[in-house]
Design an enzyme around this catalytic site. Structure first.
Site, PDB file in Angstrom:
ATOM      1  CG  ASP A   1      -1.904  -0.959   0.723  1.00 28.91           C
ATOM      2  OD1 ASP A   1      -2.583  -1.257  -0.062  1.00 28.91           O
ATOM      3  OD2 ASP A   1      -2.415  -1.732   2.026  1.00 28.91           O
ATOM      4  N   GLY A   2       1.505   1.445   0.677  1.00 33.19           N
ATOM      5  CA  GLY A   2       2.715   2.441   0.411  1.00 33.19           C
ATOM      6  C   GLY A   2       3.162   2.648  -0.853  1.00 33.19           C
TER       7      GLY A   2
ATOM      8  NE  ARG B   1       7.718   6.890  -1.668  1.00 31.73           N
ATOM      9  CZ  ARG B   1       7.591   8.413  -1.383  1.00 31.73           C
ATOM     10  NH1 ARG B   1       8.180   9.352  -1.443  1.00 31.73           N
ATOM     11  NH2 ARG B   1       7.571   8.524   0.434  1.00 31.73           N
TER      12      ARG B   1
ATOM     13  CB  THR C   1      -9.615   1.099   5.793  1.00 27.64           C
ATOM     14  OG1 THR C   1      -8.663   1.446   4.114  1.00 27.64           O
ATOM     15  CG2 THR C   1     -10.740   0.874   5.483  1.00 27.64           C
TER      16      THR C   1
ATOM     17  CE1 TYR D   1      -2.379   6.312  13.401  1.00 28.97           C
ATOM     18  CE2 TYR D   1      -1.095   9.051  11.891  1.00 28.97           C
ATOM     19  CZ  TYR D   1      -0.956   7.559  13.596  1.00 28.97           C
ATOM     20  OH  TYR D   1       0.197   8.286  14.959  1.00 28.97           O
ATOM     21  CB  SER D   2      -8.476   7.193  10.038  1.00 25.96           C
ATOM     22  OG  SER D   2      -9.848   7.813  10.991  1.00 25.96           O
TER      23      SER D   2
ATOM     24  CB  SER E   1      -4.662   2.507  13.923  1.00 26.31           C
ATOM     25  OG  SER E   1      -4.462   1.765  12.715  1.00 26.31           O
TER      26      SER E   1
ATOM     27  CB  ALA F   1      -3.879   9.183  22.424  1.00 24.85           C
TER      28      ALA F   1
HETATM   29  N1  LIG Z   1      -1.266   3.035  12.940  1.00 24.64           N
HETATM   30  C1  LIG Z   1      -1.135   2.272  12.183  1.00 24.64           C
HETATM   31  O1  LIG Z   1      -2.061   2.196  11.964  1.00 24.64           O
HETATM   32  C2  LIG Z   1      -0.411   3.939  11.146  1.00 24.64           C
HETATM   33  C3  LIG Z   1       0.610   4.441  11.955  1.00 24.64           C
HETATM   34  C4  LIG Z   1       0.735   5.345  10.777  1.00 24.64           C
HETATM   35  C5  LIG Z   1       0.754   5.645   9.389  1.00 24.64           C
HETATM   36  N2  LIG Z   1      -0.337   4.188   8.974  1.00 24.64           N
HETATM   37  C6  LIG Z   1      -0.520   4.418   7.494  1.00 24.64           C
HETATM   38  O2  LIG Z   1       0.224   4.207   6.557  1.00 24.64           O
HETATM   39  C7  LIG Z   1      -0.137   4.905   6.001  1.00 24.64           C
HETATM   40  C8  LIG Z   1       1.352   4.815   5.237  1.00 24.64           C
HETATM   41  O3  LIG Z   1       2.756   4.062   4.720  1.00 24.64           O
HETATM   42  P1  LIG Z   1       3.351   3.585   4.372  1.00 24.64           P
HETATM   43  O4  LIG Z   1       3.850   1.974   3.600  1.00 24.64           O
HETATM   44  O5  LIG Z   1       4.413   4.800   4.923  1.00 24.64           O
HETATM   45  O6  LIG Z   1       3.532   2.860   6.399  1.00 24.64           O
HETATM   46  P2  LIG Z   1       4.055   1.980   7.072  1.00 24.64           P
HETATM   47  O7  LIG Z   1       4.809   0.852   6.547  1.00 24.64           O
HETATM   48  O8  LIG Z   1       3.417   1.337   8.873  1.00 24.64           O
HETATM   49  O9  LIG Z   1       2.353   0.933   6.884  1.00 24.64           O
HETATM   50  C9  LIG Z   1       0.999   1.133   7.299  1.00 24.64           C
HETATM   51  C10 LIG Z   1      -0.225  -0.469   6.745  1.00 24.64           C
HETATM   52  O10 LIG Z   1      -1.142   0.896   7.106  1.00 24.64           O
HETATM   53  C11 LIG Z   1      -2.326  -0.538   5.716  1.00 24.64           C
HETATM   54  N3  LIG Z   1      -2.088   0.597   4.823  1.00 24.64           N
HETATM   55  C12 LIG Z   1      -2.428   1.951   4.325  1.00 24.64           C
HETATM   56  N4  LIG Z   1      -3.148   2.833   3.630  1.00 24.64           N
HETATM   57  C13 LIG Z   1      -4.327   1.910   3.914  1.00 24.64           C
HETATM   58  C14 LIG Z   1      -5.624   2.208   3.486  1.00 24.64           C
HETATM   59  N5  LIG Z   1      -5.957   2.691   3.037  1.00 24.64           N
HETATM   60  N6  LIG Z   1      -5.806   1.272   4.102  1.00 24.64           N
HETATM   61  C15 LIG Z   1      -5.992  -0.096   4.858  1.00 24.64           C
HETATM   62  N7  LIG Z   1      -4.813  -0.279   5.312  1.00 24.64           N
HETATM   63  C16 LIG Z   1      -4.076   0.417   4.751  1.00 24.64           C
HETATM   64  C17 LIG Z   1      -0.570  -0.496   5.048  1.00 24.64           C
HETATM   65  O11 LIG Z   1      -0.762  -1.796   4.110  1.00 24.64           O
HETATM   66  C18 LIG Z   1       0.564  -1.154   5.885  1.00 24.64           C
HETATM   67  O12 LIG Z   1      -0.106  -2.080   6.439  1.00 24.64           O
HETATM   68  C19 LIG Z   1      -0.926   6.063   6.158  1.00 24.64           C
HETATM   69  O13 LIG Z   1      -0.818   6.849   5.303  1.00 24.64           O
HETATM   70  C20 LIG Z   1      -0.913   6.026   7.268  1.00 24.64           C
HETATM   71  O14 LIG Z   1      -3.132   5.483   6.829  1.00 24.64           O
HETATM   72  C21 LIG Z   1      -1.260   3.530   9.996  1.00 24.64           C
HETATM   73  N1  LIG Z   2       8.666  -4.607  -6.000  1.00 23.60           N
HETATM   74  C1  LIG Z   2       7.996  -5.012  -4.555  1.00 23.60           C
HETATM   75  N2  LIG Z   2       8.643  -6.390  -4.792  1.00 23.60           N
HETATM   76  C2  LIG Z   2       8.547  -7.092  -4.007  1.00 23.60           C
HETATM   77  N3  LIG Z   2       8.168  -6.507  -2.004  1.00 23.60           N
HETATM   78  C3  LIG Z   2       8.054  -5.436  -2.004  1.00 23.60           C
HETATM   79  C4  LIG Z   2       7.809  -4.390  -3.582  1.00 23.60           C
HETATM   80  N4  LIG Z   2       7.312  -3.692  -3.635  1.00 23.60           N
HETATM   81  C5  LIG Z   2       7.342  -3.919  -1.957  1.00 23.60           C
HETATM   82  N5  LIG Z   2       7.870  -4.851  -1.484  1.00 23.60           N
HETATM   83  C6  LIG Z   2       7.523  -5.659   0.326  1.00 23.60           C
HETATM   84  O1  LIG Z   2       6.254  -5.167   0.782  1.00 23.60           O
HETATM   85  C7  LIG Z   2       6.459  -4.496   2.188  1.00 23.60           C
HETATM   86  C8  LIG Z   2       6.377  -3.232   2.187  1.00 23.60           C
HETATM   87  O2  LIG Z   2       5.855  -2.501   1.018  1.00 23.60           O
HETATM   88  P1  LIG Z   2       4.903  -0.896   0.459  1.00 23.60           P
HETATM   89  O3  LIG Z   2       6.467   0.119   1.499  1.00 23.60           O
HETATM   90  O4  LIG Z   2       5.273  -0.340  -0.440  1.00 23.60           O
HETATM   91  O5  LIG Z   2       3.569  -1.398   1.383  1.00 23.60           O
HETATM   92  P2  LIG Z   2       3.169  -0.918   3.502  1.00 23.60           P
HETATM   93  O6  LIG Z   2       2.311   0.421   2.862  1.00 23.60           O
HETATM   94  O7  LIG Z   2       3.526  -1.845   4.090  1.00 23.60           O
HETATM   95  O8  LIG Z   2       2.440  -1.946   3.234  1.00 23.60           O
HETATM   96  P3  LIG Z   2       1.530  -3.214   2.912  1.00 23.60           P
HETATM   97  O9  LIG Z   2       1.591  -3.691   4.189  1.00 23.60           O
HETATM   98  O10 LIG Z   2       0.379  -3.747   2.198  1.00 23.60           O
HETATM   99  O11 LIG Z   2       3.001  -4.142   2.159  1.00 23.60           O
HETATM  100  C9  LIG Z   2       7.797  -3.914   1.979  1.00 23.60           C
HETATM  101  O12 LIG Z   2       8.844  -3.352   3.078  1.00 23.60           O
HETATM  102  C10 LIG Z   2       8.543  -4.945   0.606  1.00 23.60           C
HETATM  103  O13 LIG Z   2       8.602  -6.231   1.856  1.00 23.60           O
END
Ligand SMILES: NC(=O)c1ccc[n+]([C@@H]2O[C@H](COP(=O)([O-])OP(=O)(O)OC[C@H]3O[C@@H](n4cnc5c(N)ncnc54)[C@H](O)[C@@H]3O)[C@@H](O)[C@H]2O)c1
Ligand SMILES: Nc1ncnc2c1ncn2[C@@H]1O[C@H](COP(=O)(O)OP(=O)(O)OP(=O)(O)O)[C@@H](O)[C@H]1O
Length: 294
Positions: free
Chosen positions: A74-75, A79, A190, A192-193, A195, A214
């Protein structure tokens, strides 16, 4: 058909995904271009051995593209949004990450789902974004000043709370004494909000959610507001700076700065395949309503 491919990481699991993807595209004579850094990583790790056309800026993604395929979690999807911006190019996320809520095409479905895409058997889900402007200006977030999930303010370098004076369309709402505040779109509801106790909104709801992080107060509850509301936040605290984030991008902002948050004039077109609708993903990935009687 012409598509752009975006990814930000390489791991061992990337190779089979990218091979399946490129093989499908080549077999079906789909023209594609790969983000330059991602292609470099793929070549260095021998996941691909040919040279392909590349792009490295959002400016190169014009209306001639039919779709952007994001390969990652999702990250990565969030991006990818910064490359698509207001171009209207639909985005489909191929999950190479962990949860894959936005990036919801699983590896085993790549060919089946892409075939549906070729046959135009998909819907577009229009996603609201938020824009942020900051007074005084903060350079690091002024170029890409929008978010698809949420804008968050939070404390920095300290354990002490911040105070977030909040106005909706110029009218005072309250001052939150909390670790931070999340202004979420329906898509972000779905993330951060959720959570922090916020409600889930369906993606096309015309609403936003304000969710405190918090709050030190028994009365502060998440509130749902219309998405045409202009929010103003004035943050103060013991430290000189606090943090502002737009999805996963973060910046440090000076105490007493004023943030203005509102809906962007454009939306992001998310590709929705009928096998992976929002409600199905909600049940499958977040176990919504899981009940052994169902
Ligand atoms: N405590 C929390 O839940 C928390 C804290 C910080 C950020 N976030 C979320 O992470 C996003 C940034 O992603 P990141 O990859 O840089 O952080 P990250 O690597 O900490 O991943 C956050 C998790 O949130 C999930 N996620 C992201 N957007 C989502 C969505 N719209 N619906 C359901 N799940 C979603 C991702 O799959 C991942 O498992 C922020 O936009 C925020 O929504 C969550
Ligand atoms: N192109 C890729 N190929 C294989 N693994 C990847 C790739 N991009 C991301 N990943 C794996 O997914 C992890 C999370 O990636 P990303 O930051 O895009 O998502 P996220 O926000 O953590 O969401 P999610 O929980 O859906 O993975 C990375 O640390 C890596 O393990």
């Amino acid at each position: 058909m012409k598509v752009a491919i975006y990814g930000q990481f390489y791991q061992n699991t990337t190779s089979p995904i990218i091979k399946r993807l490129l093989q499908f595209l080549e077999t079906h004579k789909v023209t594609f271009t790969i983000e330059a850094n991602f292609l470099k990583m793929l070549q260095e790790n021998k996941a691909v051995n040919k040279n392909y056309s590349t792009y490295s800026s959002h400016k190169e993604l014009d209306k001639s593209y039919d779709m952007l395929l994001s390969v990652g979690g999702d990250g990565t999807f969030l991006r990818a949004v910064t490359y698509v911006r207001n171009s209207g190019i639909p985005i489909l996320g191929i999950n190479a990450g962990r949860l894959g809520f936005l990036a919801n095409v699983q590896q085993e479905n790549i060919e089946t789902f892409l075939q549906l895409v070729l046959e135009k058997k998909y819907k577009i889900s229009k996603r609201t974004l938020l824009s942020l402007s900051c007074t005084p200006k903060v350079d690091s977030i002024s170029e890409i000043n929008f978010a698809m999930n949420e804008v968050t303010v939070s404390r920095k370098d300290t354990t002490s709370m911040i105070t977030i004076e909040t106005y909706l369309n110029g009218e005072y709402l309250t001052s939150y004494w909390a670790d931070g505040l999340i202004i979420s779109t329906p898509t972000g509801s779905t993330g951060y909000s959720l959570s922090c106790g916020g409600p889930i909104l369906t993606p096309e709801a015309s609403s936003l959610v304000i969710t405190p992080i918090a709050p030190h107060n028994l009365n502060a509850r998440p509130i749902v507001i219309p998405d045409n509301t202009v929010l103003k936040l004035k943050i103060s605290g013991r430290e000189e700076n606090y943090l502002v984030s737009l999805d996963s991008r973060i910046a440090s902002v000076k105490n007493e700065s004023v943030l203005t948050i509102k809906k962007t004039p454009f939306k992001i077109n998310m590709v929705e395949i009928s096998e992976e609708t929002f409600l199905k993903t909600l049940r499958k990935k977040l176990l919504f309503g899981e009940d052994k009687r169902n």
